[in-house]
Write a protein that holds these residues in place. Structure first.
Motif, PDB file in Angstrom:
ATOM      1  N   VAL A 436       0.831  -1.196   0.000  1.00 21.74           N
ATOM      2  CA  VAL A 436       0.000   0.000   0.000  1.00 21.74           C
ATOM      3  C   VAL A 436       0.875   1.259   0.000  1.00 21.74           C
ATOM      4  O   VAL A 436       0.651   2.201  -0.775  1.00 21.74           O
ATOM      5  CB  VAL A 436      -0.953  -0.001   1.212  1.00 21.74           C
ATOM      6  N   VAL A 437       1.899   1.268   0.844  1.00 22.26           N
ATOM      7  CA  VAL A 437       2.765   2.448   0.930  1.00 22.26           C
ATOM      8  C   VAL A 437       3.572   2.626  -0.353  1.00 22.26           C
ATOM      9  O   VAL A 437       3.664   3.729  -0.902  1.00 22.26           O
ATOM     10  CB  VAL A 437       3.699   2.337   2.148  1.00 22.26           C
ATOM     11  N   LEU A 438       4.155   1.541  -0.857  1.00 17.01           N
ATOM     12  CA  LEU A 438       5.037   1.642  -2.013  1.00 17.01           C
ATOM     13  C   LEU A 438       4.303   1.951  -3.307  1.00 17.01           C
ATOM     14  O   LEU A 438       4.925   2.373  -4.290  1.00 17.01           O
ATOM     15  CB  LEU A 438       5.855   0.357  -2.170  1.00 17.01           C
ATOM     16  N   ASN A 439       2.997   1.757  -3.343  1.00 18.23           N
ATOM     17  CA  ASN A 439       2.224   2.128  -4.523  1.00 18.23           C
ATOM     18  C   ASN A 439       1.505   3.465  -4.365  1.00 18.23           C
ATOM     19  O   ASN A 439       0.835   3.916  -5.297  1.00 18.23           O
ATOM     20  CB  ASN A 439       1.224   1.028  -4.865  1.00 18.23           C
ATOM     21  N   SER A 440       1.666   4.093  -3.214  1.00 19.04           N
ATOM     22  CA  SER A 440       1.182   5.464  -3.020  1.00 19.04           C
ATOM     23  C   SER A 440       2.258   6.425  -3.498  1.00 19.04           C
ATOM     24  O   SER A 440       3.267   6.025  -4.092  1.00 19.04           O
ATOM     25  CB  SER A 440       0.876   5.695  -1.535  1.00 19.04           C
TER      26      SER A 440
END
Length: 557
Positions: A436-440
């Motif tokens: 979730v973080v790395l695709n934000s």
């Protein structure tokens, strides 16, 4: 364009000028004509130097008949024939000499790391000097005098400045003579032979890095050489083995203030931590302007003498201004601009300055205005990616592309690409939180703030914050569905490379979870940050751009 390419078979190689075409304050055709007028096939290097000095003598004596005899004495040759340098800016004169050096010995020039500063960049640097106060300025690798010429131009009394408050150093005798003559001819007061003589006396042919005493000075303006070199135990920065680091260390120690253009890498790369420490120890504050190399680049210059297939000077540059009156540090994000907004960029880039933060590995952080609170919150996160990842293979893995341009993503699928990191996690939950973080927009923002170079360094990737948020299966499943639908392929380095671009809507959802939406992201992703009045308005959307968190103009990953 006429004069855009110059081939001299007797010297065995070609000098191309066409990359300078259509540049502000630069005429490739003018420079091409000058080189052709001064150099012919099978001309010896010594004769090329002689012809150059004759051209300088002709230009300066014609411009200043009142002090011509003293100028000719400085140059050491008599003027001959047509004034080939007439009408050229000092930047164009510098490019002419740069091209001649490459014709004489391209390898020597490359190893010396000499690249001249364009007029508009030199003018911007010089304009920062008005806050420094009175004092003597030193240009320690002056070349033909580009930086010093523009420094003279912003003085209230340039004649007195040339006569009494400017000193020059260069290893190149021909360049040094040229600089003394051109600066005197263009700025000395009427009939002021003494100004020429005094500038000449304060102009020294030597290695600035040598151990002998420097001429007395208060301030320095410099474009240091950019080249790898041997470790030098005379410098704290010896382990960097980089000429510009040695120059900047000596400049910082010897002066009360300085203006320098350097590679932007010194702000973040671990080997330059000592250089950052040296500057921090000496100066209470300053301003750092950081420039990207796309769509436009600060130097814009052809790398005369380069053996690379890419001939354009694509250095990501930074201009550091350390005034003795500065009480705190300010730094811009990595500034992007297009060719048609270059002048606006120089006029307005000070509006991008924000208070400097220090990164997890000592980096000088480059934050986009409006995102300071986002940085502070992320920097205080309890966990980082390094806390979630494990150093053994597991069934829960993510692939992360390591050559970002306008976005970073992480995929459950095995990406077919040459540059990537495969990360493993101990649990499915840890992997999904990381996904979730790395695709934000978090990793892109983090990378631009801490590095922003060609690749995503592992130290930056693994330091990516993992903020607290409520993980939902619906969000994670949306990621996996998008991953299957949005594979993109781009050729790079001779092979096709896979990646994934998520939709704007999905990235916005992830940003809401991880960055509380984060206003001003559009400025972060913009291919041009100017005009700022539009880019920094409160009405900017919170999304990531046209296609996921990608908002460039045809510049992909």
């Amino acid at each position: 364009m006429e004069g855009a390419n110059l081939t001299l078979p007797g010297l065995g190689h070609e000098v191309a000028l066409d990359d300078y075409a259509n540049r502000s304050s630069f005429s490739a055709s003018k420079v091409g004509r000058v080189i052709r007028a001064l150099v012919s096939t099978d001309m010896s290097p010594d004769l090329i130097r002689q012809r150059w000095l004759q051209a300088v003598a002709t230009r300066t004596s014609a411009a200043r008949p009142d002090i011509a005899s003293t100028l000719i004495d400085v140059i050491g040759v008599e003027p001959v024939g047509e004034d080939h340098l007439k009408g050229l800016t000092i930047g164009e004169v510098g490019v002419c000499y740069e091209a001649l050096l490459a014709l004489i010995d391209r390898d020597m020039r490359k190893s010396a790391g000499q690249y001249f500063t364009p007029d508009d960049a030199a003018r911007f640097m010089a304009s920062q000097s008005v806050e420094f106060g009175d004092g003597v300025w030193l240009d320690p690798c002056c070349g033909v005098g580009n930086l010093s010429w523009h420094l003279c131009s912003v003085q209230p009394d340039p004649g007195a400045f040339v006569r009494d408050r400017l000193s020059l150093i260069d290893k190149d005798e021909i360049a040094l003579k040229s600089a003394v003559a051109i600066l005197s001819a263009d700025w000395a007061d009427n009939d002021d032979h003494e100004a020429v003589q005094k500038l000449r006396a304060r102009s020294i042919q030597r290695d600035f890095l040598g151990r002998s005493m420097l001429p007395e000075h208060d301030y320095v303006i410099v474009n240091p050489p950019y080249a790898r070199t041997e470790a030098n135990p005379d410098f704290r920065t010896s382990a960097s083995k980089d000429l510009f680091a040695y120059f900047l260390e000596k400049v910082a120690i010897s002066s009360k203030g300085f203006i320098a253009v350097t590679p932007a890498s010194y702000l973040s790369v671990p080997k330059f931590q000592i250089l950052r420490n040296v500057i921090d120890e000496k100066f209470a504050g300053g301003e750092v302007f950081v420039f990207d190399n796309v769509p436009d680049t600060l130097f814009r210059g052809y790398k005369f003498g380069s053996n690379n297939t890419s001939k354009t000077n694509f250095v990501r540059a930074a201009i550091t201004v350390c005034s003795p009156r500065s009480a705190n540090w300010l730094i811009t994000p990595i500034i992007r601009w297009s060719a048609n907004t270059r002048a606006i960029m120089f006029d307005e880039c000070h509006r991008l300055l924000t208070p400097r933060r220090i990164g997890p590995h000592g980096e000088w952080v480059k934050i986009t205005p409006g995102l300071e609170a986002v940085w502070d919150k992320l920097a205080n996160s309890k966990d980082t990616l390094a806390d979630l990842a494990v150093d053994r293979e597991t069934i829960w893995a993510l692939d992360v592309g390591l050559t970002p341009r306008y976005y970073i993503s992480a995929t459950r699928r095995n990406l077919d690409r040459s540059s990537k990191a495969t990360l493993y996690f101990a649990t499915e939950t840890d992997r999904d939180r990381a996904a979730v973080v790395l695709n934000s927009s978090v990793p892109y923002f983090w990378w631009r703030a801490l590095d922003g170079g060609v690749t995503l360094p592992r130290r930056v990737l693994m330091s990516t914050p993992i903020p607290q948020f409520e993980l939902s299966r619906e969000t994670v499943e949306a990621l996996w569905v998008s991953e299957a639908m949005n594979v993109v392929v781009k050729q790079n380095s001779g092979r096709m490379n896979e990646n994934v671009k998520h939709s704007t809507e999905l990235v916005s959802q992830l940003n809401t979870l991880t960055m509380s939406g984060a206003s001003h992201l559009k400025l972060l992703y913009a291919s041009s940050m100017f005009p700022l009045s539009d880019m920094m308005s409160p009405s900017l959307d919170d999304g990531g751009g046209r296609n996921g968190n990608y908002a460039g103009k045809g510049i992909g990953q």
